[in-house]
Design an enzyme around this catalytic site. Structure first.
Site, short mmCIF file in Angstrom:
data_model
loop_
_atom_site.label_atom_id
_atom_site.label_comp_id
_atom_site.label_asym_id
_atom_site.label_seq_id
_atom_site.Cartn_x
_atom_site.Cartn_y
_atom_site.Cartn_z
CB CYS A 285 3.21 9.59 3.08
SG CYS A 285 1.64 8.67 3.08
CB CYS B 26 -7.52 -3.97 -5.38
SG CYS B 26 -6.94 -4.24 -3.67
NE ARG C 207 -2.74 13.89 1.36
CZ ARG C 207 -1.76 14.77 1.48
NH1 ARG C 207 -1.38 15.48 0.44
NH2 ARG C 207 -1.17 14.95 2.64
CB CYS D 54 -0.16 -6.90 -5.22
SG CYS D 54 -1.10 -6.77 -3.69
CB CYS E 116 3.42 9.04 -0.81
SG CYS E 116 2.42 7.66 -0.18
CB CYS F 170 -2.91 9.66 4.23
SG CYS F 170 -3.32 10.09 2.53
CB CYS G 140 -4.93 -2.59 -8.07
SG CYS G 140 -3.17 -2.30 -7.78
#
Length: 337
Positions: free
Chosen positions: A130, A58, A262, A54, A98, A190, A61
């Protein structure tokens, strides 16, 4: 039924968050029982359909290309592998799958076409679907809705004030715009955050204020505890206290009474007793299965044993209909949460 508000102030939320703990849990549990079946917990499963590489930065991550985290990068999975994973998850008790892709944003290309096919295929298994795919345009959100997507995950991560410390490759407004595009497509939202990033309590309260003052509350608000990964800038962050998790869950439950809160990343570090406190405080969903994208997670068997011990029951898929068939109004919130 508890009043739904969209005008919470930081002072009000802070007062709730800092309530003496037992009083806070009691209040949250009361709100939970007034608005939902408190013993019913949704089980979701998460699969990475495209891992690593990616371009974002972040700080938490392991999938960011710029960090050396040992994640095995793989291109988008074939549909049959995703369907097989969905079938296994459903057999384990999950009602929602998801699918995550390590993209900064969705691009209109063959990979997105493949995701559309995956959404259609999993939807045909009578599971809620999701996706978390990064930023979306309005037309891309509509394509996902037309394919049968139930929900779209796009977390705020932290407060607007703290955001640039964690991510510099996109803005807070970019995140809010994607959520707006998801809403326009009548897909349920979400969106939550991560605690343990080095943020202040004021940052947590600010994030909750943003979520609770949206024109319509997110149908789902994940509360994640950071899972530190070697190679990321936040690798040395200490474990989040369970009491911080309980306070976040309880505060979210009180200010967003009909939202599914959640209990997400970080459960592997929690005992059954600690998770029980989170359910008492208003959590009504978990992710089950052995992995959350790239980090460990309790197995289905462990969770089923915990459900039996605590008297919890798994929520069925599409319990109250499909959100893209309902008007997006606050009055529909009970039906689609």
């Amino acid at each position: 039924m508890t009043e739904i508000r969209h005008d919470w102030t930081k002072e009000e939320i802070s007062e709730i968050y800092h309530t003496p703990l037992l009083d806070l849990i009691y209040r949250a549990a009361t709100v939970h029982r007034e608005n939902k079946d408190y013993a019913e917990v949704q089980i979701s499963s998460l699969i990475s359909v495209k891992t690593g590489g990616c371009p974002e930065d972040c700080a938490y991550c392991p999938q960011a290309a710029r960090f050396q985290t040992g994640v095995n990068v793989h291109a988008i999975l074939p549909k049959y592998e995703v369907v097989a994973a969905a079938q296994k998850a459903k057999a384990g008790g999950a009602s929602r799958l998801c699918m995550g892709a390590a993209w900064r944003e969705v691009r209109d290309n063959r990979d997105f076409d493949k995701v559309i096919e995956m959404v259609q295929a999993v939807n045909e298994l009578d599971m809620e679907v999701c996706c978390t795919l990064g930023m979306l345009t309005e037309s891309q959100a509509q394509r996902l809705a037309d394919a049968g997507l139930y929900a779209y995950n796009h977390n705020l991560d932290t407060s607007e004030e703290d955001y640039k410390r964690i991510i510099t490759t996109r803005t807070y407004d970019d995140r809010l715009k994607t959520i707006e595009n998801v809403r326009k497509a009548k897909i349920s939202v979400c969106s939550g955050g991560i605690i343990g990033l080095g943020e202040t309590v004021e940052d947590r309260i600010s994030m909750l204020k943003t979520l609770s003052n949206m024109p319509k509350h997110p149908e789902s608000v994940p509360v994640n505890a950071l899972v530190p990964v070697q190679g990321t800038p936040l690798a040395e962050q200490p474990r989040v206290s369970v009491w911080d998790m309980v306070r976040m869950i309880a505060t979210a439950r009180i200010i967003m009474p009909r939202t599914v809160v959640r209990l997400s990343a970080g459960r592997t570090e929690m005992s059954t007793v600690e998770q029980a406190l989170c359910f008492m405080a208003g959590a009504s969903s978990i992710f089950a299965g052995e992995k959350l994208l790239t980090t460990p997670n309790p197995s289905f068997d462990e969770d089923m044993a915990m459900f039996e011990l605590l008297g919890l029951t798994p929520r069925k898929a599409f319990k109250n209909g499909r959100p893209n068939q309902l008007p997006i109004t606050e009055s529909a919130e009970v039906a689609v949460s």
